[in-house]
Design a protein around this motif. Structure first.
Motif, PDB file in Angstrom:
ATOM      1  N   PHE A 378       0.828  -1.218   0.000  1.00 48.57           N
ATOM      2  CA  PHE A 378       0.000   0.000   0.000  1.00 48.57           C
ATOM      3  C   PHE A 378       0.858   1.262   0.000  1.00 48.57           C
ATOM      4  N   LEU A 472      -5.362  -9.066  -0.099  1.00 47.92           N
ATOM      5  CA  LEU A 472      -5.825  -9.098  -1.493  1.00 47.92           C
ATOM      6  C   LEU A 472      -5.895  -7.678  -2.069  1.00 47.92           C
ATOM      7  N   LEU A 473      -6.442  -6.756  -1.280  1.00 45.52           N
ATOM      8  CA  LEU A 473      -6.563  -5.384  -1.759  1.00 45.52           C
ATOM      9  C   LEU A 473      -5.181  -4.760  -1.966  1.00 45.52           C
ATOM     10  N   SER A 474      -4.257  -5.090  -1.089  1.00 43.80           N
ATOM     11  CA  SER A 474      -2.915  -4.521  -1.248  1.00 43.80           C
ATOM     12  C   SER A 474      -2.249  -5.040  -2.516  1.00 43.80           C
ATOM     13  N   VAL A 476      -3.868  -5.893  -5.262  1.00 36.61           N
ATOM     14  CA  VAL A 476      -4.518  -5.186  -6.371  1.00 36.61           C
ATOM     15  C   VAL A 476      -3.961  -3.758  -6.469  1.00 36.61           C
ATOM     16  N   TRP A 477      -3.819  -3.115  -5.314  1.00 37.16           N
ATOM     17  CA  TRP A 477      -3.299  -1.746  -5.273  1.00 37.16           C
ATOM     18  C   TRP A 477      -1.894  -1.690  -5.893  1.00 37.16           C
ATOM     19  N   LEU A 480      -2.108  -2.131  -9.650  1.00 34.00           N
ATOM     20  CA  LEU A 480      -2.567  -0.888 -10.291  1.00 34.00           C
ATOM     21  C   LEU A 480      -1.426   0.126 -10.338  1.00 34.00           C
ATOM     22  N   GLY A 481      -0.701   0.243  -9.244  1.00 40.14           N
ATOM     23  CA  GLY A 481       0.411   1.188  -9.174  1.00 40.14           C
ATOM     24  C   GLY A 481       1.479   0.881 -10.205  1.00 40.14           C
ATOM     25  N   LEU A 482       1.812  -0.398 -10.304  1.00 39.20           N
ATOM     26  CA  LEU A 482       2.828  -0.787 -11.290  1.00 39.20           C
ATOM     27  C   LEU A 482       2.308  -0.598 -12.708  1.00 39.20           C
ATOM     28  N   GLY A 483       1.042  -0.933 -12.900  1.00 39.73           N
ATOM     29  CA  GLY A 483       0.454  -0.830 -14.242  1.00 39.73           C
ATOM     30  C   GLY A 483       0.368   0.592 -14.740  1.00 39.73           C
ATOM     31  N   PHE A 484       0.022   1.543 -13.866  1.00 40.94           N
ATOM     32  CA  PHE A 484      -0.136   2.934 -14.300  1.00 40.94           C
ATOM     33  C   PHE A 484       1.117   3.768 -14.061  1.00 40.94           C
ATOM     34  N   GLY A 485       2.159   3.163 -13.560  1.00 41.10           N
ATOM     35  CA  GLY A 485       3.411   3.901 -13.406  1.00 41.10           C
ATOM     36  C   GLY A 485       3.491   4.733 -12.135  1.00 41.10           C
ATOM     37  N   VAL A 486       2.567   4.518 -11.207  1.00 40.31           N
ATOM     38  CA  VAL A 486       2.654   5.234  -9.931  1.00 40.31           C
ATOM     39  C   VAL A 486       3.843   4.703  -9.128  1.00 40.31           C
ATOM     40  N   SER A 487       4.107   3.419  -9.296  1.00 40.20           N
ATOM     41  CA  SER A 487       5.245   2.794  -8.632  1.00 40.20           C
ATOM     42  C   SER A 487       6.038   2.019  -9.668  1.00 40.20           C
ATOM     43  N   GLU A 488       7.323   1.843  -9.417  1.00 37.14           N
ATOM     44  CA  GLU A 488       8.111   1.079 -10.391  1.00 37.14           C
ATOM     45  C   GLU A 488       9.069   0.105  -9.710  1.00 37.14           C
TER      46      GLU A 488
ATOM     47  N   GLU B  16     -11.723  -0.040  -4.379  1.00 37.04           N
ATOM     48  CA  GLU B  16     -10.291   0.271  -4.299  1.00 37.04           C
ATOM     49  C   GLU B  16      -9.794   0.875  -5.611  1.00 37.04           C
ATOM     50  N   PHE B  20      -8.110   4.464  -6.131  1.00 39.12           N
ATOM     51  CA  PHE B  20      -6.808   4.576  -6.806  1.00 39.12           C
ATOM     52  C   PHE B  20      -6.878   5.601  -7.944  1.00 39.12           C
TER      53      PHE B  20
END
Lengths: 753, 131
Positions: A378, A472-474, A476-477, A480-488, B16, B20
């Motif tokens: 998260f 599970l939510l973490s 998914v989070w 999503l972060g990796l997919g949209f480039g928020v995290s790498e 979620e 996001f």
């Protein structure tokens, strides 16, 4: 009630006046080089752990997430002390040699009960009454039930009750303690069935006047309980408490700190007199009392033998309430007696008792480890400052040394994954117990653990649901972060995801345990292959049971029987036969040429129930535990390899485990038995009477719809003792006449199919 | 119960995802194709909002630099590449791109210093000043 203690034929005088030291019965269960290996691996693992913790503390704490980082670090420190205490306790695992009692102490047997079912209590009381050493049996009924009183009158034992239920089980016990006079007191819970030789095996230790307590392990015969995992194919049994009763308690025995576990124990009255019986004020009066006894200089003995079996909780709710009571009680003992400061204990005893209490604080550490992966995913914050090669090196060295040393010290008993599963099952319960200990709820209530099962509720695993959802939510989070480039940080997220999936698998397994179908049977079914003659309604056919209880069995017959068919069965339990009426209740389809039917016994009287129970507890239960005591796969391979090296391996035809009904005819007549294994050259079976080696017999083997007969020669006849001699049997090996071997091999192939 | 669990899980995941998207709306909008972004009149404003954040991934910065180059927005491109270069000081390729971006906005002296540093062998101090 006839008091056998006054019988001059039974009572014996002091035959051996020489002082006796119970420590002389201590034995080592491992050869010397095994002990050395275990000690080296324990010290190595602890040293590596210390180095790892030093490295973690000095170089890896993350100042950007200091609270999180410190929480994980302190959880790891908690783990270090857990491991150190565990290794200290199993440093030297000791066994005991049994010697028969020389003196003839008087013995009272206490069976405590509150609300347990009468049929459950009946078999415990019967088994207690049938213990061979002269004794008096007392049923201590806090339920004040007329049915229990009637049971006592029927079975010839004493009934004790009281007006209140003050101090619960301990109060009940103390009430009887005040009104009885036996020098020794054997104590059992209502569901713990002792073997006939229980007293004979345990009383000898009391010839040492310093021994106050002899405890035997608690084994459970309901192997479908929540805390058991059985692999019949691998012949392996996992019980959650195996590590405690097979390693920790024998290890504590080495340090003279084995403690009373509430049931399956014998206590010396003289030692308990100053306390008026068991200590009250905690809900784990057993450990509290043992601690006080040892602080007063008394000795304890742990005898790791299967002398009593009971029932483990069947459902998650009962299991959790039992663990909550144990955890809360153990922690709260420290308010009464602090083992670290109490007078009269040795340093080793202090550590052993403190370790037993410390064990119940693991909930905090586990919660940190379960919450860490979701927090990482998260927030993107890690408990370590950087995940580099150096850290990986230190971490792998620590984990590998830990796993290897744990396996070596656990002697095939400990299974890390299963231990982790039950840690996941217990963590919230332990947190509740710790909270009650810290916040200081008043005296906790003693709750009798239900052993019947039937409570299938997912509310008890709500914490695991919440954790699973969070994990599970973490995930998914993070995706999503990796997919949209928020995290790498793919590596960091990957590691956290791996950790999450591991935890998630444990959570799902625990939830699965809680949602197991509820137990509906009235009595525990025991896996047992008993040859059965169908006397009425089945055309005299011979079948075999797959499992059996006092109330019914799963019966395999060559042909299916319609539901509702009334039968008359004769069951052959070794030398004993039991005849009873029965009704086919369900059809379970066909298995390997057999038709399986669910059969309910229609008992006309309790005598048949008792005879079935006797047969089950004296034949089926010992055989089940013996059958499931196979060493681990690795240990077997090593033994096989060592035997080959020594040239001691005898080549013989491949054996197939097979339980088929067999009719054996020799010069003395015929009897029914079940095979244990078959090969192309012969078979072994359990027979009710011995047959001379070298003599010839005729065997008729029933294999589903087919049957097969041949003459054979007896090549081995070994007695198999049972707790009660009337159930003793003989393991007989037969060599089939050569020309028929191929046919037998063909039948084996069909049977294997 | 199982059906309820499945619905609860789906609802939670959907919720979620909504959180996001709401929390990272600008970054998510920058994940569209470069052509789409180049034609988007809101791009510059979005890019500036993202660049104002302290933690922006290289992938997003590269996307901003790329689209800024397509839109001939040299200042925005320089801003993005400066952030990339700050996160990867040892990356010579990024330093070269930074030098090009500096040249693109007319900061020739700064660009020359960087070019010179890039062609100077390691251990030899680069000559300074505009020449």
């Amino acid at each position: 009630v006839h008091d056998e203690r006054t019988d001059p034929a039974v009572a014996r005088s002091q035959l051996d006046p020489t002082p006796y030291d119970s420590d002389s019965t201590l034995t080592h269960v491992d050869p010397p080089w095994h002990r050395a290996l275990r000690k080296v691996s324990a010290v190595t693992a602890l040293l590596v752990y210390v180095v790892y913790l030093g490295y973690r503390g000095l170089y890896t704490l993350n100042p950007d997430a200091l609270v999180f980082s410190l929480a994980v670090y302190f959880a790891e420190i908690h783990g270090f002390f857990s491991l150190a205490f565990y290794y200290f306790q199993v440093w030297t695992v000791r066994g005991r040699t049994v010697r028969p009692p020389v003196s003839s102490p008087t013995v009272d047997v206490f069976i405590t009960t509150l609300n347990e079912e009468i049929d459950l209590l009946r078999q415990t009381v019967r088994a207690a009454v049938h213990m061979r050493y002269p004794h008096r049996t007392f049923v201590l009924d806090d339920g004040r039930r007329a049915s229990v009183k009637a049971l006592c009158e029927e079975l010839g034992c004493d009934y004790i009750t009281r007006d209140t239920n003050e101090h619960a089980k301990a109060g009940n016990w103390n009430n009887a303690f005040a009104t009885t006079s036996g020098a020794l007191i054997a104590t059992f819970d209502a569901d713990h069935v002792p073997r006939a030789d229980f007293l004979e095996r345990t009383l000898g230790f009391f010839d040492d006047p310093r021994v106050a307590l002899v405890q035997v392990p608690q084994r459970y015969h309901n192997l479908d309980s929540l805390q058991h995992r059985v692999s019949w194919r691998m012949r392996r049994l996992y019980g959650e408490q195996d590590v405690f009763f097979n390693l920790v308690m024998p290890g504590k025995d080495h340090w003279n700190s084995a403690f009373f576990c509430g049931t399956g124990a014998v206590l010396r009255r003289e030692a308990l007199e100053p306390f008026g019986g068991q200590l009250t004020g905690t809900i784990t009066e057993d450990m509290h009392t043992a601690l006080a006894l040892q602080a007063h200089g008394w000795r304890s003995v742990y005898l790791n033998e299967l002398l009593v079996t009971g029932l483990a909780p069947m459902d998650f709710s009962s299991y959790s309430s039992q663990r909550l009571r144990w955890a809360e009680g153990n922690l709260k003992i420290i308010r009464h007696v602090n083992p670290l400061t109490a007078r009269g204990l040795t340093i080793a005893q202090r550590l052993c008792y403190f370790a037993s209490m410390y064990h119940w604080t693991i909930g905090f550490a586990k919660l940190v480890f379960y919450l860490a992966p979701p927090l990482i995913l998260f927030t993107g914050q890690f408990p370590i400052v950087r995940f580099d090669r150096q850290f990986v090196g230190f971490y792998l060295a620590h984990v590998i040394s830990l796993v290897v040393s744990y396996k070596i010290l656990s002697r095939g008993t400990g299974r890390l994954l299963m231990d982790e599963l039950f840690n996941m099952a217990n963590f919230f319960t332990l947190l509740v117990a710790a909270k009650r200990f810290l916040v200081g709820r008043g005296e906790a209530a003693f709750v009798v653990t239900s052993k019947r099962g039937g409570d299938q509720s997912d509310r008890v695993v709500l914490p695991q649901y919440v954790l699973a959802g969070l994990t599970l939510l973490s995930l998914v989070w993070s995706l999503l972060g990796l997919g949209f480039g928020v995290s790498e940080d793919v590596v960091g997220a990957g590691v956290a995801a791996f950790w999450s999936f591991y935890n998630l698998a444990l959570m799902v397994a625990v939830i699965g345990l809680a949602l197991r179908p509820a137990q509906k049977r009235q009595a525990v079914r025991f896996r047992a292959a008993v040859p059965v003659e169908v006397l009425g309604g089945g055309d005299g056919r011979l079948g075999v049971t797959l499992d059996i209880s006092e109330g019914g069995c799963t019966l395999l017959l060559p042909q299916p029987l319609p539901t509702g068919t009334a039968l008359r069965l004769r069951l052959h339990f070794g030398p004993q036969t039991v005849e009873c009426a029965a009704t086919v209740r369900t059809g379970h389809g066909r298995r390997s040429g057999w038709a399986a039917s669910g059969v309910q016994f229609d008992h006309a009287d309790l005598r048949t129930v008792d005879r079935l129970a006797d047969a089950i507890y004296n034949m089926a239960v010992p055989e089940i535990f013996s059958h499931l005591s196979q060493p681990s796969w690795a240990a077997r391979q090593w033994r096989y390899f060592a035997m080959r090296l020594r040239g001691g391996l005898r080549l013989r035809a491949a054996r197939h485990e097979s339980y088929l009904p067999v009719r054996v005819t020799d010069q003395a007549g015929e009897f029914f038995a079940t095979s244990r294994d078959l090969s192309a050259s012969g078979l072994s079976l359990v027979a009710p009477r011995p047959i001379a080696v070298g003599s010839r017999v005729t065997v008729d083997i029933i294999a589903g719809a087919a049957s097969w007969s041949s003459s054979a020669m007896v090549v081995r006849c070994t007695p198999v003792s049972a707790p009660r001699p009337e159930f003793s049997t003989f393991q007989i090996a037969l060599r089939i006449d050569a020309p028929r071997g191929k046919e037998l091999a063909g039948m084996l192939a069909a049977e294997a199919a | 119960v199982r059906r309820s669990v499945v619905w609860v899980v789906l609802a939670l995941v959907a919720g979620e995802a909504g959180v996001f998207l709401w929390k990272n709306a600008d970054v998510v909008s920058l994940s569209r194709s470069a052509d789409t972004l180049a034609a988007d009149p809101q791009f510059t404003a979005t890019a500036h909002r993202v660049l104002a954040e302290p933690d922006v991934t290289r992938r997003v910065l590269e996307r901003i630099a790329d689209v800024a180059a397509r839109r001939s927005d040299a200042a925005l491109q320089l801003q993005a590449i400066t952030r990339i270069a700050a996160a990867a000081p040892g990356d010579r390729h990024v330093q070269l791109r930074l030098a090009d971006a500096l040249r693109g906005v007319g900061r020739l002296d700064d660009a020359a210093v960087l070019y010179r540093a890039l062609v100077t062998p390691a251990g030899v101090p680069a000559a300074g000043g505009p020449q």
